[in-house]
Motif scaffolding. Sequence first.
Motif, PDB file in Angstrom:
ATOM      1  N   GLU A   1       0.811  -1.227   0.000  1.00 50.78           N
ATOM      2  CA  GLU A   1       0.000   0.000   0.000  1.00 50.78           C
ATOM      3  C   GLU A   1       0.838   1.269   0.000  1.00 50.78           C
ATOM      4  O   GLU A   1       0.442   2.272  -0.581  1.00 50.78           O
ATOM      5  CB  GLU A   1      -0.919   0.016   1.222  1.00 50.78           C
TER       6      GLU A   1
ATOM      7  N   LYS B   1      -9.866   2.981 -12.957  1.00 50.68           N
ATOM      8  CA  LYS B   1     -10.114   4.279 -12.316  1.00 50.68           C
ATOM      9  C   LYS B   1     -11.113   4.169 -11.180  1.00 50.68           C
ATOM     10  O   LYS B   1     -10.984   4.846 -10.162  1.00 50.68           O
ATOM     11  CB  LYS B   1     -10.608   5.294 -13.348  1.00 50.68           C
ATOM     12  N   ASN B   2     -12.129   3.303 -11.342  1.00 49.41           N
ATOM     13  CA  ASN B   2     -13.191   3.165 -10.334  1.00 49.41           C
ATOM     14  C   ASN B   2     -12.960   2.019  -9.355  1.00 49.41           C
ATOM     15  O   ASN B   2     -13.817   1.753  -8.512  1.00 49.41           O
ATOM     16  CB  ASN B   2     -14.534   2.965 -11.044  1.00 49.41           C
ATOM     17  N   CYS B   3     -11.813   1.351  -9.476  1.00 47.96           N
ATOM     18  CA  CYS B   3     -11.515   0.185  -8.636  1.00 47.96           C
ATOM     19  C   CYS B   3     -12.653  -0.831  -8.660  1.00 47.96           C
ATOM     20  O   CYS B   3     -13.069  -1.367  -7.631  1.00 47.96           O
ATOM     21  CB  CYS B   3     -11.186   0.617  -7.200  1.00 47.96           C
ATOM     22  N   ASP B   4     -13.141  -1.107  -9.862  1.00 49.39           N
ATOM     23  CA  ASP B   4     -14.217  -2.074 -10.056  1.00 49.39           C
ATOM     24  C   ASP B   4     -13.608  -3.466 -10.192  1.00 49.39           C
ATOM     25  O   ASP B   4     -13.268  -3.907 -11.284  1.00 49.39           O
ATOM     26  CB  ASP B   4     -15.029  -1.706 -11.299  1.00 49.39           C
TER      27      ASP B   4
ATOM     28  N   SER C   1     -10.079  -5.703   0.075  1.00 52.19           N
ATOM     29  CA  SER C   1     -11.062  -4.628   0.205  1.00 52.19           C
ATOM     30  C   SER C   1     -10.427  -3.310   0.658  1.00 52.19           C
ATOM     31  O   SER C   1      -9.718  -3.268   1.664  1.00 52.19           O
ATOM     32  CB  SER C   1     -12.144  -5.049   1.206  1.00 52.19           C
ATOM     33  N   GLY C   2     -10.665  -2.256  -0.116  1.00 56.58           N
ATOM     34  CA  GLY C   2     -10.193  -0.922   0.208  1.00 56.58           C
ATOM     35  C   GLY C   2      -8.798  -0.580  -0.286  1.00 56.58           C
ATOM     36  O   GLY C   2      -8.445   0.590  -0.371  1.00 56.58           O
TER      37      GLY C   2
ATOM     38  N   CYS D   1      -7.311  -0.943  -3.304  1.00 57.49           N
ATOM     39  CA  CYS D   1      -7.287  -0.261  -4.600  1.00 57.49           C
ATOM     40  C   CYS D   1      -7.687   1.207  -4.412  1.00 57.49           C
ATOM     41  O   CYS D   1      -7.040   2.098  -4.950  1.00 57.49           O
ATOM     42  CB  CYS D   1      -8.238  -0.955  -5.579  1.00 57.49           C
ATOM     43  N   ASP D   2      -8.729   1.445  -3.634  1.00 50.71           N
ATOM     44  CA  ASP D   2      -9.180   2.822  -3.386  1.00 50.71           C
ATOM     45  C   ASP D   2      -8.109   3.656  -2.699  1.00 50.71           C
ATOM     46  O   ASP D   2      -8.090   4.880  -2.818  1.00 50.71           O
ATOM     47  CB  ASP D   2     -10.458   2.823  -2.540  1.00 50.71           C
ATOM     48  N   GLN D   3      -7.203   3.005  -1.970  1.00 47.75           N
ATOM     49  CA  GLN D   3      -6.101   3.702  -1.303  1.00 47.75           C
ATOM     50  C   GLN D   3      -4.886   3.856  -2.219  1.00 47.75           C
ATOM     51  O   GLN D   3      -3.842   4.316  -1.786  1.00 47.75           O
ATOM     52  CB  GLN D   3      -5.706   2.952  -0.026  1.00 47.75           C
TER      53      GLN D   3
ATOM     54  N   LYS E   1      -2.794   0.197  -6.979  1.00 46.57           N
ATOM     55  CA  LYS E   1      -3.128  -0.207  -8.344  1.00 46.57           C
ATOM     56  C   LYS E   1      -2.064   0.360  -9.261  1.00 46.57           C
ATOM     57  O   LYS E   1      -1.392   1.335  -8.925  1.00 46.57           O
ATOM     58  CB  LYS E   1      -4.519   0.295  -8.739  1.00 46.57           C
TER      59      LYS E   1
END
Length: 155
Positions: free
Chosen positions: A36, A76-79, A109-110, A112-114, A117
């Motif tokens: 991360e 981009k959306n961490c889908d 969980s979480g 990618c949003d952090q 990626k």
Amino acid sequence: MERMCRVFLALLLGAIFSKEASAAQHVVGGSQGWVESADLSSWASGETFKVGDQLVFKYSSGLHSVVELASESAYKNCDLGTSLNSMNTGNDVVKLDKPGTRYFACGTSGHCDQGMKVKITTVSGSAPSTPSTSGASAITPFASILVAIGLLYML
């Protein structure tokens, strides 16, 4: 005739070494690895990825994973629901087998949003690789020619 066979063998060996030398392994995230805290975008922008190169994702198995996403929008959306592939060994290798852009994210969980990626753009084999590790790429094409010439003299 025997000498011609030996010359051919030496040239063939030189070509094999040259082929092996053109591929590079890129440890994703550099010395930090797939974590991360790594600045994965900066790391990727400092690398040149060629067809035939490999990405190596090193991380703590069970803490992270690697998911290849299907599109830039998913990236981009961490889908993570659009994954093409999912890996979780802690030492995952992905071969870059064609030019283009590929997208990877952590499946935890979480993460990618952090920012865990990375977007990898692979170019055709004419550009020089910038590997983040040594290994198969330690033999340069020039060195393989020298090996072939040395083999010729040994014959």
